[in-house]
Design a protein around this motif. Structure first.
Motif, PDB file in Angstrom:
ATOM      1  N   ALA A  63      12.858  16.040   1.581  1.00 13.24           N
ATOM      2  CA  ALA A  63      13.280  16.643   0.502  1.00 13.24           C
ATOM      3  C   ALA A  63      14.710  15.973  -0.059  1.00 13.24           C
ATOM      4  CB  ALA A  63      13.413  17.854   0.362  1.00 13.24           C
ATOM      5  N   ALA A  64      15.837  15.645   1.172  1.00 16.24           N
ATOM      6  CA  ALA A  64      16.865  15.167   0.950  1.00 16.24           C
ATOM      7  C   ALA A  64      16.532  13.481   0.553  1.00 16.24           C
ATOM      8  CB  ALA A  64      17.545  14.987   2.260  1.00 16.24           C
ATOM      9  N   ALA A  65      15.518  13.085   0.753  1.00 15.77           N
ATOM     10  CA  ALA A  65      15.368  11.816   0.402  1.00 15.77           C
ATOM     11  C   ALA A  65      14.432  11.468  -0.821  1.00 15.77           C
ATOM     12  CB  ALA A  65      14.500  10.818   1.354  1.00 15.77           C
ATOM     13  N   ASN A  66      14.060  12.552  -1.686  1.00 17.14           N
ATOM     14  CA  ASN A  66      13.384  12.855  -2.777  1.00 17.14           C
ATOM     15  C   ASN A  66      12.102  12.162  -2.489  1.00 17.14           C
ATOM     16  OD1 ASN A  66      13.218  11.635  -6.090  1.00 17.14           O
ATOM     17  ND2 ASN A  66      13.385  13.857  -5.634  1.00 17.14           N
ATOM     18  N   VAL A  67      11.442  12.508  -1.302  1.00 18.36           N
ATOM     19  CA  VAL A  67      10.113  11.885  -1.158  1.00 18.36           C
ATOM     20  C   VAL A  67       9.111  13.446  -0.970  1.00 18.36           C
ATOM     21  CG1 VAL A  67       8.632  11.182   0.732  1.00 18.36           C
ATOM     22  CG2 VAL A  67      10.615  10.220   0.236  1.00 18.36           C
ATOM     23  N   PRO A  68       8.078  13.309  -1.927  1.00 22.70           N
ATOM     24  CA  PRO A  68       7.093  14.575  -2.050  1.00 22.70           C
ATOM     25  C   PRO A  68       6.567  14.794  -0.731  1.00 22.70           C
ATOM     26  CG  PRO A  68       6.942  13.202  -3.739  1.00 22.70           C
ATOM     27  CD  PRO A  68       7.702  12.390  -2.864  1.00 22.70           C
ATOM     28  N   PRO A  92       0.835  -1.369  -0.047  1.00 22.38           N
ATOM     29  CA  PRO A  92       0.067   0.181  -0.061  1.00 22.38           C
ATOM     30  C   PRO A  92       0.818   1.246   0.098  1.00 22.38           C
ATOM     31  CG  PRO A  92       0.014  -1.044   2.142  1.00 22.38           C
ATOM     32  CD  PRO A  92       0.967  -1.989   1.323  1.00 22.38           C
ATOM     33  N   LYS A  93       0.364   2.458  -0.417  1.00 18.94           N
ATOM     34  CA  LYS A  93       0.937   3.746  -0.483  1.00 18.94           C
ATOM     35  C   LYS A  93       1.219   4.031   1.013  1.00 18.94           C
ATOM     36  CE  LYS A  93       1.326   4.559  -4.804  1.00 18.94           C
ATOM     37  NZ  LYS A  93       2.566   4.669  -5.302  1.00 18.94           N
ATOM     38  N   ARG A  94       1.933   4.823   1.416  1.00 17.97           N
ATOM     39  CA  ARG A  94       2.348   5.266   2.655  1.00 17.97           C
ATOM     40  C   ARG A  94       2.461   6.678   2.950  1.00 17.97           C
ATOM     41  NH1 ARG A  94       7.546   0.880   3.830  1.00 17.97           N
ATOM     42  NH2 ARG A  94       6.281  -0.849   4.017  1.00 17.97           N
ATOM     43  N   VAL A  95       1.853   7.334   3.976  1.00 22.02           N
ATOM     44  CA  VAL A  95       1.921   8.549   4.319  1.00 22.02           C
ATOM     45  C   VAL A  95       2.390   8.689   5.686  1.00 22.02           C
ATOM     46  CG1 VAL A  95       0.783  10.815   4.530  1.00 22.02           C
ATOM     47  CG2 VAL A  95      -0.001   9.140   2.659  1.00 22.02           C
ATOM     48  N   CYS A  96       3.386   9.599   6.041  1.00 24.08           N
ATOM     49  CA  CYS A  96       4.177   9.582   7.155  1.00 24.08           C
ATOM     50  C   CYS A  96       3.889  11.069   7.717  1.00 24.08           C
ATOM     51  CB  CYS A  96       5.682   9.418   6.998  1.00 24.08           C
ATOM     52  SG  CYS A  96       6.718   9.443   8.699  1.00 24.08           S
ATOM     53  N   ASP A 127      17.958   6.478  11.425  1.00 25.40           N
ATOM     54  CA  ASP A 127      16.529   5.700  11.752  1.00 25.40           C
ATOM     55  C   ASP A 127      15.490   6.577  11.123  1.00 25.40           C
ATOM     56  OD1 ASP A 127      17.722   3.951  13.118  1.00 25.40           O
ATOM     57  OD2 ASP A 127      17.316   4.982  15.129  1.00 25.40           O
ATOM     58  N   ALA A 128      15.350   8.031  11.150  1.00 23.51           N
ATOM     59  CA  ALA A 128      14.274   8.748  10.691  1.00 23.51           C
ATOM     60  C   ALA A 128      14.461   8.775   9.060  1.00 23.51           C
ATOM     61  CB  ALA A 128      14.413  10.205  11.182  1.00 23.51           C
ATOM     62  N   LEU A 129      15.529   8.803   8.584  1.00 25.98           N
ATOM     63  CA  LEU A 129      15.663   8.909   7.211  1.00 25.98           C
ATOM     64  C   LEU A 129      15.355   7.573   6.530  1.00 25.98           C
ATOM     65  CD1 LEU A 129      16.555  10.839   4.919  1.00 25.98           C
ATOM     66  CD2 LEU A 129      18.721   9.885   4.896  1.00 25.98           C
ATOM     67  N   ASP A 130      15.745   6.532   7.266  1.00 24.16           N
ATOM     68  CA  ASP A 130      15.377   5.038   6.552  1.00 24.16           C
ATOM     69  C   ASP A 130      14.000   5.211   6.665  1.00 24.16           C
ATOM     70  OD1 ASP A 130      17.653   4.483   6.098  1.00 24.16           O
ATOM     71  OD2 ASP A 130      18.273   3.238   8.090  1.00 24.16           O
ATOM     72  N   ILE A 131      13.060   5.406   7.346  1.00 24.52           N
ATOM     73  CA  ILE A 131      11.643   5.777   7.615  1.00 24.52           C
ATOM     74  C   ILE A 131      11.078   6.414   6.503  1.00 24.52           C
ATOM     75  CG2 ILE A 131       9.656   6.149   8.782  1.00 24.52           C
ATOM     76  CD1 ILE A 131      11.569   5.399  11.775  1.00 24.52           C
ATOM     77  N   ILE A 132      11.521   7.500   6.497  1.00 17.57           N
ATOM     78  CA  ILE A 132      11.043   8.645   5.447  1.00 17.57           C
ATOM     79  C   ILE A 132      11.188   8.292   4.048  1.00 17.57           C
ATOM     80  CG2 ILE A 132      11.155  10.788   4.666  1.00 17.57           C
ATOM     81  CD1 ILE A 132      11.592  11.763   7.635  1.00 17.57           C
ATOM     82  N   LYS A 133      12.471   7.668   3.636  1.00 13.59           N
ATOM     83  CA  LYS A 133      12.672   7.306   2.327  1.00 13.59           C
ATOM     84  C   LYS A 133      11.779   6.262   1.691  1.00 13.59           C
ATOM     85  CE  LYS A 133      16.215   3.611   2.981  1.00 13.59           C
ATOM     86  NZ  LYS A 133      17.765   3.312   2.945  1.00 13.59           N
ATOM     87  N   ASN A 134      11.184   5.483   2.703  1.00 12.27           N
ATOM     88  CA  ASN A 134      10.251   4.548   2.322  1.00 12.27           C
ATOM     89  C   ASN A 134       8.777   4.766   2.330  1.00 12.27           C
ATOM     90  OD1 ASN A 134      11.901   1.961   1.664  1.00 12.27           O
ATOM     91  ND2 ASN A 134      12.438   2.294   3.643  1.00 12.27           N
ATOM     92  N   MET A 135       8.457   6.311   2.305  1.00 12.12           N
ATOM     93  CA  MET A 135       7.379   6.627   2.372  1.00 12.12           C
ATOM     94  C   MET A 135       6.857   7.500   0.746  1.00 12.12           C
ATOM     95  SD  MET A 135       5.981   6.492   5.265  1.00 12.12           S
ATOM     96  CE  MET A 135       6.861   5.477   6.676  1.00 12.12           C
ATOM     97  N   ASP A 136       5.531   7.608   0.568  1.00  8.71           N
ATOM     98  CA  ASP A 136       5.319   8.088  -0.624  1.00  8.71           C
ATOM     99  C   ASP A 136       5.165   9.695  -0.527  1.00  8.71           C
ATOM    100  OD1 ASP A 136       4.743   5.788  -2.577  1.00  8.71           O
ATOM    101  OD2 ASP A 136       3.739   5.027  -0.660  1.00  8.71           O
ATOM    102  N   VAL A 137       4.501   9.916   0.638  1.00 11.52           N
ATOM    103  CA  VAL A 137       4.336  11.360   1.165  1.00 11.52           C
ATOM    104  C   VAL A 137       4.700  11.769   2.488  1.00 11.52           C
ATOM    105  CG1 VAL A 137       2.781  13.225   0.920  1.00 11.52           C
ATOM    106  CG2 VAL A 137       2.503  11.583  -0.565  1.00 11.52           C
TER     107      VAL A 137
END
Length: 350
Positions: free
Chosen positions: A273-278, A181-185, A250-260
């Motif tokens: 933005a650093a992880a290229n996540v909208p 599924p799509k993920r939103v953080c 840890d935080a970057l690893d979580i965020i990089k796997n999100m869609d938004v």
């Protein structure tokens, strides 16, 4: 080797400020070695263990004075240090450090500063007079540059840079883990009387009903965990909650796997933005607006006037146009990363 005292809001468990520290260290290590750096920290033992660097309790004036006597420069690594909207004491702490460093004949370098808001007139006057002592100051947005010039700070000392956290790993090298599924953080914070949890729960409920996974992450652990627990009371096990103390990695690893990323905390947006996540920004301070503008985006809403229907729509729009959003974000971030080079150039002047 140049002897550097590094100052900022470090050692308090705020992921944004810890990321600033990491990026500031990366820059400073270009001009000196690890043994020549000392960090002022609110938790000197934890900071020393983490970075294997000498530390001083940020409130121990005598230790600071002794260190400045043997230092070549004091470097303020970044952040919103000169503002009085969250604390009147904080701004005078940093102004005191500047004056003390000048007394000890240290060079004074301020990197990637976000200036203001400064509400009190006495604070404005104190900032204007004290910053005359600074050798160089780089700011993370044009608003801060204009603000300093309006206060009368010599414009020849002021240079436009950006927040160094934008360099937290390279977005191009971050590989997203495949998932269903799509993920939103969500990275939230309370702000005065704003009813944040109720509004965000409404948004999350609609997303969950669409089959979208919602996750909640604390950036300032001591404050944000309480808000996450409020959200959990309403959503229960329908959402994912990160309740442990996270490192920046840890935080970057979580965020990089999100869609938004839906962020109130400024650095949650910068991490995204650093992880290229909208991302979708909810603003509580002009610094959030300025960062969104720097990557050609606008804030969705203000924290004290969250429109849950509009916020939901913007999140869905980001998901539906993910490829276009990523491309635009990647181009904007690339330009921002070039701006951080001015910090390196100024550090070499020490």
């Amino acid at each position: 080797m140049k002897r550097i005292l590094l100052a900022g809001y470090y050692g308090f468990g705020n992921l944004g400020d810890e990321a600033i520290l990491e990026m500031a260290l990366e820059q400073i290590l270009q001009i000196t070695d690890r043994k020549s750096i000392t960090i002022l920290s609110g938790n000197k033992e934890a900071t020393a263990r983490k970075y294997d660097i000498d530390t001083i309790d940020r409130y121990n004036v005598m230790s600071i004075l002794r260190k400045l006597k043997s230092s070549d420069a004091i470097v303020f690594g970044g952040g919103s240090l000169l503002q009085d909207i969250t604390s009147k004491r904080s701004i005078y702490y940093y102004l005191f450090l500047i004056r003390l460093a000048k007394l000890m004949n240290n060079k004074i370098i301020m990197l990637s500063q976000g200036i203001g808001p400064i509400i009190n007139e006495k604070s404005k006057n104190a900032v204007a007079s004290t910053l005359k002592l600074v050798d160089y100051i780089t700011v993370r947005d044009k608003h801060s540059k204009d603000y300093l010039e309006a206060l009368g700070v010599n414009q020849d000392k002021i240079f436009l840079s950006t927040d160094p956290v934008i360099n937290l790993k390279a977005g191009e090298s971050i590989n997203k883990t495949p998932h269903g599924p799509k993920r939103v953080c969500f990275s939230l914070r309370n702000w005065k009387n704003a009813d944040v949890s109720t509004k965000i729960v409404q948004v999350a409920q609609k997303l969950i009903s669409d089959g979208i996974e919602c996750c909640f992450i604390p950036f300032y652990y001591n404050e944000d965990l309480l808000l996450i627990e409020e959200v959990e009371k309403s959503l229960g096990d329908k959402a994912v909650y990160y309740k442990e103390r996270l490192t920046t990695t840890d935080a970057l690893d979580i965020i990089k796997n999100m869609d938004v990323m839906v962020g109130v905390r400024l650095h949650s947006l910068i991490f995204a933005a650093a992880a290229n996540v909208p991302f979708v920004a909810v603003s509580y301070d002009h610094k959030v607006d300025h960062f969104a503008n720097s990557v050609n985006m606008k804030v969705s809403c203000k924290i004290d006037n969250i429109d849950s229907i509009q916020l939901y729509s913007e999140i869905v729009n980001k998901i539906e146009n993910e490829n276009e959003e990523k491309l635009m974000l990647k181009q904007s971030v690339s330009k921002l990363r070039e701006l951080t080079n001015v910090n390196y150039k100024i550090l070499k002047e020490i």
